[in-house]
Design a protein around this motif. Sequence first.
Motif, PDB file in Angstrom:
ATOM      1  N   ASP A 216       0.856  -1.185   0.000  1.00 19.66           N
ATOM      2  CA  ASP A 216       0.000   0.000   0.000  1.00 19.66           C
ATOM      3  C   ASP A 216       0.890   1.233   0.000  1.00 19.66           C
ATOM      4  N   ASP A 217       0.323   2.392   0.274  1.00 19.57           N
ATOM      5  CA  ASP A 217       1.097   3.629   0.185  1.00 19.57           C
ATOM      6  C   ASP A 217       2.210   3.720   1.226  1.00 19.57           C
ATOM      7  N   THR A 221       6.079   5.063   0.721  1.00 18.43           N
ATOM      8  CA  THR A 221       6.747   6.024   1.607  1.00 18.43           C
ATOM      9  C   THR A 221       8.125   5.519   2.015  1.00 18.43           C
ATOM     10  N   GLN A 242      -6.838   2.347  -6.507  1.00 21.25           N
ATOM     11  CA  GLN A 242      -6.313   3.238  -5.476  1.00 21.25           C
ATOM     12  C   GLN A 242      -4.794   3.164  -5.410  1.00 21.25           C
ATOM     13  N   ASP A 246      -2.009   6.054  -6.049  1.00 23.18           N
ATOM     14  CA  ASP A 246      -0.933   6.372  -5.102  1.00 23.18           C
ATOM     15  C   ASP A 246       0.434   6.318  -5.792  1.00 23.18           C
ATOM     16  N   LYS A 249       0.906   9.427  -8.063  1.00 27.35           N
ATOM     17  CA  LYS A 249       1.186  10.644  -7.292  1.00 27.35           C
ATOM     18  C   LYS A 249       2.591  10.595  -6.698  1.00 27.35           C
ATOM     19  N   HIS A 250       3.001   9.403  -6.225  1.00 25.59           N
ATOM     20  CA  HIS A 250       4.356   9.246  -5.695  1.00 25.59           C
ATOM     21  C   HIS A 250       5.378   9.531  -6.781  1.00 25.59           C
TER      22      HIS A 250
END
Length: 309
Positions: A216-217, A221, A242, A246, A249-250
């Motif tokens: 996931d996000d 990170t 989704q 993410d 955008k990352h």
Amino acid sequence: MGQTDIREIAALSSEEGKTQIEERIFNIRGKQVMIDKDLALLYGVETRRLNEQVKRNIERFPDDFMFRLTQKEFDLISSEHLKSQIATSNWGGTRKLPLAFTENGIAMLSSILKSETAIAVNIRIMRAFTAMRRTFSTNHELFQRIETIEYHQLKIEQHLSENDGKIEQILNHIETDGNIKQGIFFDGQIYDAYSFVADMVRSAKRRIVLIDNYIDDTVLTLMSKRASEVKATIYTGNISKQLQLDIDKHNAQYPPITIRIFSKAHDRFLIIDDAVYLIGASIKDLGKKWFGFTLMENTDAGELLGRLE
């Protein structure tokens, strides 16, 4: 020392006098006691005379009425938080360890001293003992709560100490080449596990490859902590809308991560340059349950990557 005059007796009968007496009551060996020097001061006699009378009538003072303090007990009641009481009692220069009298022993003292002062003071002392018992009984529940809080605080400190020890064990596995061989994280060590993987990501010089069916996000990170020249690729079982959002955008802000579909792996693997690690939990779930990791020293990272193509 002469007898206490009528004004001093009256003072001991006041609320302030009761407080002065209560300040001289100590809890030793599970009993509330007063010390010979304090009692002599209150009775208006010399400590030597009081003890002489006790010695002459020693059969009236069994162990539950009177006992001599040990050095450890004397040091305890002579500690800093009782400094004001000790100063009032003029204990400086004590050579012989003092006698401690329980409530029954103090009641017996009035019968051997046989003075109006002793009788008047003893009445006040008995009332002070009663007041202290009442205070203890009233606040017993509060005392229990304080003990419970102290217990839980101790357990927290113990837990933190254990965690520090586990982290130290992991760090002790670091070899001269900088690779950590193996280790275990336990449930609740969420930040420790996250920080550990983040440090591994930062250590990469050329490439990072993650094989993990569930991301996931938070994984993105972690990958953003790598150096800009380090390439990052993730192989995962599914890319939801989704997750794709993410990723987009990352990648618009940080050095891009390549995401590829791969569903043949049951375990999780993390490749840092040429080192291959077997990870016992998905990176996104680090610290939620027990998991282990190990460096697969005999695994060729190039061969593993070749099978992914």
